[in-house]
Structure formats: structure tokens, C-alpha cells
Design a protein around this motif. Structure first.
Motif, mmCIF file in Angstrom:
data_model
loop_
_atom_site.group_PDB
_atom_site.id
_atom_site.type_symbol
_atom_site.label_atom_id
_atom_site.label_comp_id
_atom_site.label_asym_id
_atom_site.label_seq_id
_atom_site.Cartn_x
_atom_site.Cartn_y
_atom_site.Cartn_z
ATOM 1 N N PHE A 250 0.853 -1.192 0.000
ATOM 2 C CA PHE A 250 0.000 0.000 0.000
ATOM 3 C C PHE A 250 0.884 1.235 0.000
ATOM 4 O O PHE A 250 1.922 1.260 0.657
ATOM 5 N N ARG B 92 -0.132 7.974 2.236
ATOM 6 C CA ARG B 92 0.284 9.357 2.201
ATOM 7 C C ARG B 92 0.812 9.767 3.557
ATOM 8 O O ARG B 92 0.171 9.545 4.570
ATOM 9 N N SER C 121 -6.131 -9.377 7.403
ATOM 10 C CA SER C 121 -7.299 -8.857 6.673
ATOM 11 C C SER C 121 -6.976 -8.692 5.190
ATOM 12 O O SER C 121 -7.829 -8.948 4.332
ATOM 13 N N LEU D 83 -9.515 -7.056 -3.152
ATOM 14 C CA LEU D 83 -8.239 -6.454 -3.530
ATOM 15 C C LEU D 83 -7.563 -7.301 -4.592
ATOM 16 O O LEU D 83 -7.685 -8.522 -4.601
ATOM 17 N N VAL D 84 -6.835 -6.631 -5.466
ATOM 18 C CA VAL D 84 -6.024 -7.325 -6.455
ATOM 19 C C VAL D 84 -4.588 -7.289 -5.944
ATOM 20 O O VAL D 84 -4.082 -6.216 -5.623
#
Ligand SMILES: Nc1ncnc2c1ncn2[C@@H]1O[C@H](COP(=O)(O)OP(=O)(O)O)[C@@H](O)[C@H]1O
Ligand SMILES: [Mg+2]
Lengths: 328, 293
Positions: A14, A17, A65, A75-76
């Protein structure tokens, strides 16, 4: 060779930010955003057979998760592959989720403002269920999960434990062969936990539903899962049964004795005192140094024994010990 | 992990695993088609809005009054200048009415996409993806915004006034043309909402860009676009084809010159725009990241 689930080298990163503090920092991050990479999964592989019930454990942020979300087609992954019942979840999403039930402990799948029964009706339409068959299935779930008194209550008025039972029923109305549960017992009181465990056990044993369960509560795993998988920092560190994990951490055993007299534990070689409460004594020993029968014989020779048990250390300590061994 | 373990149990068994969904309808029952589900879902949102009929009425009436006042501004403009680039007030009323009808319908139907960034931020889109139905259908079904009836009524009133002033009100063929233009316009604005929703998969900060185009477009297209500089005209013809929802269908009708098919074909651009937006959206879904706990 068909497995229920086969995951190979799943990876997911991920980009998060970075938020700087203060007004200046906020402005700067607006103009030139900075990103930090979080490697949620760094190569996770496993395979499941039909009918298994597996517990995924690991500390917060371990990637449990994320794994469930990839297996569910939400999710990919950035790398690796997985198939569930022969399908790649994110490529054939609709077909895949039609055969799958998922419960997230922290997210509702029911309609917040509607009575439970109307949520069930809507789900029957969404899953295109045959009316008669859906009614029968629903009756069965209402009976097993004791939902009768809840059916006309709007979801937002349910207690967490009541809602979780309804969520389970909602995820199973379409008779899926596969059930994913992400922290299903989080925040529940003891009776609610027991009810859910009991239900899951019968679902797996009697109906052969394959179950993956993530949890913080190791009692869930101990009560339900023969197999457990430990995830840590996005990696799979252990995959096997509880005894196997125990063996990896310690071979220690616990001897609890109730004595009728006094005893100086220093006279017993190879033991350490874990606890002492009045005439009850808890001793730890390594069966490789001194075997249990030998220890008991010596003990009986030193003081009159009223009662005694030999056990492995509790699962919490095993897992804590396992984690301790990972982070130097 | 031993991949060979237990495979005999499966290979020896019959049929695929997991078995096809057991309780599933054979698919022939019409009650479970996409439209049926859409109405089932939308009925929930209508019931929720009807729980506060007072606020719904007020909101709609407020919308009607505000947008009618806006048109008063247009009227004041024409009161001073009579004509703007050769267009009369009654003619502009048609442009004005078509945009507002289209936008009102799009805001009512496409609300789910308009508000989609919230589903991304909260991770509630997870639940949508867990349901074996088209994501688009499920998002559209989240809300049918009834309060947009106010803007819709305003569009209809102004369009009706323009039509009767121009002596067109009695021609069904013209009404059909305009209804088709509104359909194309609704698709176009829905396409803009879908684009806005698509951007939310990557960032929630740049949503304003699309918003500006949407609301700016509504304002702009309330007049015939030939009154604007050529750059604006080109943008609203070729990039976001707002010209297709009123300028092109009306030019031939009011001015003559265009062959008849132009007015009929132009609204297709709106549907094309929506189709392209939906393709981009599908691409965006693969980049959905959900939320951490
Ligand atoms: N949508 C997301 N965006 C950014 N980071 C995420 C997201 N989901 C998970 N993470 C991060 O990935 C890591 C693994 O998260 P998760 O799979 O939720 O862990 P677990 O369920 O084991 O607690 C954590 O560091 C978490 O902060
Ligand atoms: Mg989690």
C-alpha cells in the motif's frame, strides 16, 4: 489437483500518504505529497483442502485482513497468484462471490435501517435464490442461531453479539461452500463468543463448509481449528497444528500439585516454580531432562500429594513466546 | 504445507469444488432481473426519504424557487438586449430547460456515483464487491434522490414556456426529439459522475476538478454554445460533449440548415461518453485499496 484454495507468493504493497504536522506541513504535503510504502503482504503461500477449518493469527497489522480481502476478490494483489475453487477471485468476481460467504467483524453487510428480515429478503434477490429453498435455509439458520426474536428489529438497534449472529446468517443464506471470517468474535462477551463458536463448529463438521478464520482470540483457534497459520509482517511464519507450534517454541510442561504438607522445591532437580498459592504449586519442567512419571514419583516421596495435573503451557504463552522469538 | 495432502479425497469425489451455488434460482425467474433488483434497492432509499416528507418537500420547493430565480437573471439579460447572438429568450428557454432536465435526472439517478468517494474512504465498497451482482447496478441502487424533482419541475416549466412561445408545443415529433436529447444528456452527466467516482480510487483530493466541469458545464450549456469562444465550444463539443444534449438537437430545429439526422444522432454522444466512463471505472475498481483496520 484441485484445492479449495491455493495461494502462491501473494504480495500487496500500500502507498500511504505521509501527513506532516502543523499548517506548514499540511501545505507542503498538499503541494508535494510524500508517500510511504507499507508491505502488507510480502509473499504468502498456502493451500487449503475442502472441509478444512483454519485459523489465521498474528499481531495487529500482520496482513490477515489483506489476505482475506484478496481471497474474497476485493483487492487485487501486486504479485503472486491465487485460485479459490478453481477461479481467480478478482478476475471472475461475480461467479466467485456467489459461492462464498464473508463476515467482517467490523463492517456490516446488512442494511442499517432495515429490520433483519428485510435484509434477508434483499439478499435472497441479490443472490437470485430460489424462493422455496431460500425460505427453508433461512428457517434453519434462524433456528440454529436463535434469531427469531431479532427478525423484526432494525439492524442498528441490535447489540454487537446479536448483530454478529445475523451477519453470519446473512453470509450463509446462499449456502456457500466456503466461509471467510475476519475477527468474527471481536468485542463480543463470553456467551456470545461461545454461541458463535458452537455454530461454526457444527457448520464445519455437519455441512462440510470450509472456513478461514482470523482472530485475536486464541481461544477461538484452540476451540475450532486443527490447523493454524501464523502471519507476521506480511509473511507466513508457521503453518501446522498447535502441537507443532508448541514444539517450535518450547517443550516445557506444567505440573500443578495440591499438597498435604510442606515441600522445598529446591529438592526437585530440573524444575522451576511458576506459581505458589498456599498448598498449590505450579512447576515447569522439560520432559527431556526429567520425565513426568519420574518427577511425580520423586514428588510423592517428598510430600503427600492430594491432586495433580500435567499440562502444556496455555496457547497465549506459546504464541507470545513465538512472537518474542521473532523480534530480536 | 503438503500440496498432495488430501487430494485423493477430492479427486475421488464428484463434480467441481466448491459446488455450484446450491440454492440458486435457475435464472429464468424474471423477478430477479437487474431492473427488479434496482427497484427493490431504490425503494429502500425512497422509503427513507419519505420518512421526512416535510423536509423532502421543502428541499424540492427550495430547489424549484432557486433555479427559477436563476432564470429570472437570464430574463433580465434579454430584457435589456432582446437578442443574444441572434437567439431570443424563448429559444434560450429550450436550451435552459434541456440542460436542467438532464442534470436533474442525472443527479437523481446517479447519486450513488456522485457520493461514491465516501464509500472508498470508509471502505464500505468492500461490501458491494462481495455481492454477486454488477457493481454499477448496486451503486446506482443506493439512492434515488427525489429532491431533484424541484430542478426537474423548473426545467419542465421553462421548456414548456419556450415551446409554447415558439408555437412548437403542439408538435409531438419535437417533444420526442427533446425527450431523446434529455436521455442523452442524462447519460452524459451520469458519465461525469462516474468519472468523478473513478478518480476517487486514486485520490480524494482532485474530485473538485470534475465537479467544476460538471457544474460549470451546466451553467455554460444553459445558453447556446455558439455564444462562447471557440476553445470553450470545442471542449464542450469534443471532450465533454454537452453540445450534443441541446445545441446540436436544437440548431436544426430552430435555425434549419442541419440535416434532420444530426439532431437525432447527437444525443448518442452522451451514451458514448457514459460507456467510456464506465470502462475507466472498471479499470479503477482494480485499483481499489479498501482501508486498513
Ligand atoms: N487500505 C489500506 N491502505 C493503506 N494501508 C493499509 C491498508 N490496508 C492495510 N494496510 C496496512 O497493511 C498492513 C496489514 O494490514 P491488515 O491486513 O489489515 O492487518 P491485520 O488484519 O493482520 O491486522 C498494516 O500495516 C496496515 O496498516
Ligand atoms: Mg485485520
Amino acid at each position: 489437483m484441485t484445492c479449495a484454495i491455493r495461494a502462491e507468493e501473494l504480495r500487496k504493497t500500500f502507498r500511504v500518504r505521509e501527513t506532516a504536522s502543523g499548517l506548514g506541513g499540511t501545505l507542503r504535503s498538499l503541494l508535494r505529497p510524500r508517500y510511504r510504502e507499507v508491505h502488507a503482504l510480502a509473499g504468502v503461500s498456502f493451500a487449503l483442502e475442502p472441509g478444512e477449518m483454519v485459523g489465521f493469527i498474528g499481531p495487529n497489522g500482520a496482513g490477515k485482513s489483506t489476505t482475506i480481502k484478496i481471497l474474497s476478490g476485493i483487492l487485487v494483489p501486486d504479485g503472486g497468484t491465487c485460485t479459490v475453487g478453481g477461479l481467480v477471485p478478482w478476475e471472475r468476481r461475480v461467479e466467485h462471490v456467489a459461492r462464498l460467504g464473508v463476515v467482517f467483524g467490523q463492517r456490516t453487510q446488512l442494511w442499517w435501517d432495515l429490520p433483519v428480515t428485510e435484509s434477508f429478503d434483499l439478499l435472497a434477490d441479490i443472490y437470485r435464490l430460489d424462493r422455496a429453498r431460500a425460505a427453508r435455509r433461512r428457517q434453519e439458520l434462524v433456528g440454529r442461531l436463535d434469531l427469531g426474536p431479532l427478525l423484526d428489529v432494525p439492524v442498528r438497534q441490535l447489540s454487537l453479539g446479536q448483530r454478529m449472529r445475523c451477519e453470519l446468517a446473512a453470509a450463509l443464506l446462499h449456502e456457500p461452500g466456503l466461509l471467510f471470517l475476519d475477527e468474527p468474535t471481536i468485542g463480543l462477551d463470553a456467551p456470545a463468543k461461545l454461541a458463535i463458536r458452537e455454530f461454526l463448529r457444527s457448520l464445519n463438521r455437519e455441512q462440510g463448509v470450509t472456513v478461514i478464520l482470523t482472530t485475536h482470540d486464541l481461544d477461538d483457534v484452540e476451540a475450532l481449528c486443527r490447523r493454524l497459520v501464523v502471519i507476521h509482517h506480511g509473511r507466513l511464519l508457521f503453518d501446522g497444528d498447535l502441537d507443532g507450534l508448541r514444539a517450535r517454541v518450547t517443550s516445557e510442561r506444567r505440573l500443578t500439585v495440591d499438597l498435604d504438607g510442606d515441600l522445598d522445591p529446591a529438592r526437585l532437580p530440573g524444575v522451576t516454580v511458576v506459581a505458589r498459592e498456599g498448598r498449590r504449586l505450579v512447576l515447569a519442567f522439560d520432559p527431556a531432562t526429567v520425565s513426568a512419571p519420574e518427577l511425580i514419583a520423586r514428588l510423592a516421596a517428598l510430600a503427600p500429594v492430594r491432586d495433580l495435573t500435567v499440562e502444556a503451557p496455555p496457547i497465549e504463552e506459546i504464541v507470545a513466546g513465538f512472537y518474542r522469538g521473532l523480534d530480536p | 504445507m503438503d500440496p498432495a495432502r488430501g487430494t485423493d479425497r477430492h479427486d475421488g469425489g464428484s463434480g467441481p469444488w466448491p459446488p455450484p451455488m446450491a440454492g440458486r434460482n435457475d435464472g429464468s425467474a424474471p423477478r430477479q432481473g437487474a431492473f427488479h433488483l434496482y427497484w427493490r434497492l431504490v425503494a429502500i432509499s425512497i422509503r427513507a426519504q419519505a420518512q421526512y416528507p416535510g423536509s423532502l418537500l421543502l428541499l424540492s420547493a427550495g430547489h424549484l424557487v432557486v433555479t427559477l430565480l436563476e432564470f429570472l437573471g437570464v430574463w433580465a439579460l434579454f430584457d435589456r438586449f432582446r437578442l443574444v447572438r441572434g437567439w431570443s429568450l424563448a429559444e434560450v428557454a429550450l436550451f435552459y430547460g434541456l440542460v436542467n432536465l438532464s442534470f436533474a435526472l442525472a443527479e437523481a439517478v446517479g447519486r450513488g456515483f456522485d457520493a461514491f468517494d465516501r464509500l472508498v474512504r470508509t471502505g464500505e465498497f468492500d461490501v458491494v464487491l462481495l455481492r454477486p451482482r454488477s457493481e454499477v447496478l448496486l451503486i446506482c441502487g443506493q439512492e434515488l434522490r427525489l429532491s431533484r424533482a424541484g430542478r426537474f419541475a423548473q426545467g419542465l416549466i421553462i421548456l414548456g414556456w419556450g415551446m409554447s412561445s415558439l408555437g412548437l408545443a403542439g408538435r409531438p415529433e419535437v417533444w420526442m426529439r427533446l425527450a431523446w436529447a434529455v436521455a442523452g444528456g442524462t447519460a452524459l452527466f451520469c458519465g461525469l459522475f462516474v468519472l468523478q467516482a473513478t478518480i476517487a480510487f486514486w485520490t480524494v483530493n482532485s474530485l473538485e476538478v470534475v465537479n467544476t466541469v460538471t457544474y460549470g458545464g451546466v451553467e455554460t450549456a444553459q445558453f447556446p454554445i455558439d455564444i462562447y469562444p471557440s476553445a470553450v465550444r470545442a471542449f464542450f463539443t469534443w471532450v465533454v460533449p454537452l453540445a450534443s444534449l441541446n445545441y446540436l438537437p436544437l440548431r436544426g430545429l430552430l435555425r434549419g440548415g442541419d440535416p434532420g439526422w444530426v439532431g437525432w444522432a447527437a444525443p448518442l454522444a452522451g451514451f458514448l461518453f457514459l460507456a467510456v466512463s464506465l470502462r475507466l471505472w472498471r479499470f479503477g475498481v482494480r485499483h481499489y485499496t479498501s482501508t486498513g483496520s
